[in-house]
Design a protein around this motif. Sequence first.
Motif, mmCIF file in Angstrom:
data_model
loop_
_atom_site.group_PDB
_atom_site.id
_atom_site.type_symbol
_atom_site.label_atom_id
_atom_site.label_comp_id
_atom_site.label_asym_id
_atom_site.label_seq_id
_atom_site.Cartn_x
_atom_site.Cartn_y
_atom_site.Cartn_z
ATOM 1 N N GLU A 4 0.835 -1.201 0.000
ATOM 2 C CA GLU A 4 0.000 0.000 0.000
ATOM 3 C C GLU A 4 0.874 1.256 0.000
ATOM 4 O OE1 GLU A 4 -3.226 2.179 2.854
ATOM 5 O OE2 GLU A 4 -3.173 0.000 2.824
ATOM 6 N N TYR A 5 1.935 1.247 0.800
ATOM 7 C CA TYR A 5 2.843 2.389 0.822
ATOM 8 C C TYR A 5 3.484 2.570 -0.540
ATOM 9 C CZ TYR A 5 6.947 5.219 1.579
ATOM 10 O OH TYR A 5 7.898 6.194 1.465
ATOM 11 N N ARG A 7 2.312 1.794 -3.388
ATOM 12 C CA ARG A 7 1.343 2.319 -4.349
ATOM 13 C C ARG A 7 1.143 3.814 -4.155
ATOM 14 N NH1 ARG A 7 -4.732 0.312 -5.913
ATOM 15 N NH2 ARG A 7 -5.002 1.908 -7.497
ATOM 16 N N THR A 8 0.971 4.260 -2.919
ATOM 17 C CA THR A 8 0.787 5.700 -2.690
ATOM 18 C C THR A 8 2.026 6.468 -3.128
ATOM 19 O OG1 THR A 8 1.514 5.546 -0.388
ATOM 20 C CG2 THR A 8 -0.851 5.420 -0.792
ATOM 21 N N GLN A 9 3.189 5.895 -2.924
ATOM 22 C CA GLN A 9 4.425 6.557 -3.343
ATOM 23 C C GLN A 9 4.525 6.618 -4.868
ATOM 24 O OE1 GLN A 9 6.452 8.153 -1.163
ATOM 25 N NE2 GLN A 9 7.291 9.015 -3.030
ATOM 26 N N ARG A 10 4.139 5.547 -5.534
ATOM 27 C CA ARG A 10 4.154 5.551 -7.002
ATOM 28 C C ARG A 10 3.178 6.585 -7.558
ATOM 29 N NH1 ARG A 10 3.884 -0.102 -6.482
ATOM 30 N NH2 ARG A 10 1.749 -0.044 -7.230
ATOM 31 N N VAL A 11 1.999 6.679 -6.947
ATOM 32 C CA VAL A 11 1.007 7.671 -7.380
ATOM 33 C C VAL A 11 1.547 9.079 -7.144
ATOM 34 C CG1 VAL A 11 -1.281 8.625 -6.916
ATOM 35 C CG2 VAL A 11 -0.982 6.153 -7.126
ATOM 36 N N ALA A 12 2.160 9.294 -5.981
ATOM 37 C CA ALA A 12 2.725 10.614 -5.667
ATOM 38 C C ALA A 12 3.815 10.995 -6.662
ATOM 39 C CB ALA A 12 3.273 10.627 -4.238
ATOM 40 N N ASP A 13 4.687 10.059 -6.982
ATOM 41 C CA ASP A 13 5.753 10.328 -7.957
ATOM 42 C C ASP A 13 5.175 10.640 -9.334
ATOM 43 O OD1 ASP A 13 7.624 9.878 -5.981
ATOM 44 O OD2 ASP A 13 8.101 7.835 -6.635
ATOM 45 N N TYR A 14 4.164 9.875 -9.742
ATOM 46 C CA TYR A 14 3.520 10.115 -11.024
ATOM 47 C C TYR A 14 2.888 11.505 -11.047
ATOM 48 C CZ TYR A 14 0.002 9.958 -14.679
ATOM 49 O OH TYR A 14 -0.766 10.267 -15.763
ATOM 50 N N LEU A 15 2.150 11.844 -9.992
ATOM 51 C CA LEU A 15 1.502 13.152 -9.935
ATOM 52 C C LEU A 15 2.526 14.281 -9.974
ATOM 53 C CD1 LEU A 15 -1.311 12.536 -7.286
ATOM 54 C CD2 LEU A 15 -1.573 12.815 -9.766
ATOM 55 N N GLN A 16 3.630 14.101 -9.281
ATOM 56 C CA GLN A 16 4.661 15.144 -9.261
ATOM 57 C C GLN A 16 5.204 15.399 -10.667
ATOM 58 O OE1 GLN A 16 7.742 14.576 -6.346
ATOM 59 N NE2 GLN A 16 8.915 16.326 -7.040
ATOM 60 N N ARG A 17 5.531 14.339 -11.377
ATOM 61 C CA ARG A 17 6.054 14.485 -12.739
ATOM 62 C C ARG A 17 5.021 15.116 -13.674
ATOM 63 N NH1 ARG A 17 7.528 9.250 -11.899
ATOM 64 N NH2 ARG A 17 5.863 8.535 -13.276
ATOM 65 N N SER A 43 -2.982 10.675 0.184
ATOM 66 C CA SER A 43 -3.606 9.989 1.307
ATOM 67 C C SER A 43 -3.655 8.489 1.032
ATOM 68 C CB SER A 43 -5.018 10.531 1.548
ATOM 69 O OG SER A 43 -5.847 10.247 0.434
ATOM 70 N N ARG A 44 -3.823 7.716 2.098
ATOM 71 C CA ARG A 44 -3.809 6.260 1.959
ATOM 72 C C ARG A 44 -4.918 5.747 1.053
ATOM 73 N NH1 ARG A 44 -1.494 3.468 7.087
ATOM 74 N NH2 ARG A 44 -2.569 1.720 6.136
ATOM 75 N N ASP A 45 -6.063 6.442 1.051
ATOM 76 C CA ASP A 45 -7.170 6.002 0.203
ATOM 77 C C ASP A 45 -7.086 6.563 -1.221
ATOM 78 O OD1 ASP A 45 -7.825 8.654 0.570
ATOM 79 O OD2 ASP A 45 -9.848 8.267 1.338
ATOM 80 N N LEU A 46 -6.009 7.287 -1.519
ATOM 81 C CA LEU A 46 -5.747 7.874 -2.829
ATOM 82 C C LEU A 46 -6.806 8.895 -3.241
ATOM 83 C CD1 LEU A 46 -4.625 4.687 -4.793
ATOM 84 C CD2 LEU A 46 -3.186 6.315 -3.583
ATOM 85 N N MET A 88 -5.448 5.667 -14.173
ATOM 86 C CA MET A 88 -5.943 5.585 -12.797
ATOM 87 C C MET A 88 -7.475 5.592 -12.812
ATOM 88 S SD MET A 88 -3.319 8.308 -11.040
ATOM 89 C CE MET A 88 -4.186 8.341 -9.511
ATOM 90 N N ARG A 89 -8.069 4.827 -11.907
ATOM 91 C CA ARG A 89 -9.525 4.816 -11.803
ATOM 92 C C ARG A 89 -10.047 6.181 -11.392
ATOM 93 N NH1 ARG A 89 -10.484 0.161 -8.061
ATOM 94 N NH2 ARG A 89 -8.835 -0.969 -9.090
ATOM 95 N N THR A 90 -9.438 6.736 -10.371
ATOM 96 C CA THR A 90 -9.803 8.081 -9.925
ATOM 97 C C THR A 90 -8.526 8.870 -9.699
ATOM 98 O OG1 THR A 90 -9.817 7.473 -7.585
ATOM 99 C CG2 THR A 90 -11.912 7.317 -8.768
ATOM 100 N N VAL A 91 -8.609 10.144 -9.936
ATOM 101 C CA VAL A 91 -7.483 11.045 -9.694
ATOM 102 C C VAL A 91 -7.765 11.765 -8.382
ATOM 103 C CG1 VAL A 91 -6.231 13.056 -10.565
ATOM 104 C CG2 VAL A 91 -7.032 11.309 -12.149
#
Length: 132
Positions: A4-5, A7-17, A43-46, A88-91
């Motif tokens: 889970e961590y 995944r949230t980190q991968r999403v955060a990195d993607y969003l940053q780029r 957040s943990r629930d993305l 992503m299903r939801t942003v």
Amino acid sequence: MAKEYARTQRVADYLQRELALLIQHQVRDPRVGMVSITGVDVSRDLGHAKVYYTALDSNSSEDASESTEVLNKASGFLRSQLSKDSNMRTVPNLRFYFDGSVGRGRSLEDLIQRATDADRELGLHNDDESKS
């Protein structure tokens, strides 16, 4: 839980780029100026993302308040652009915050430089120490 961590980190990195590119190329408001995305916390629930940025002409959150306001108003547009470009299903909902750590770092660097210069003027700085 480690997955889970990750995944949230991968999403955060993607969003940053992606946000860095979108803001640079798609946000046309001149009040934003030169902005760099320094970090994203998801957040943990993305469902929510805190986006931290610095601005070239701002050293404090007061200086950057107008940019923060404009970026937060553009967050819906940015989310829609992200949803078009990602699988992503939801942003996450985006919330922008000024990152003052870069400005504080610059001011600390300036203080250190002035102290070093003052030591040199007084002859307190030993050149042998700086070589090691």
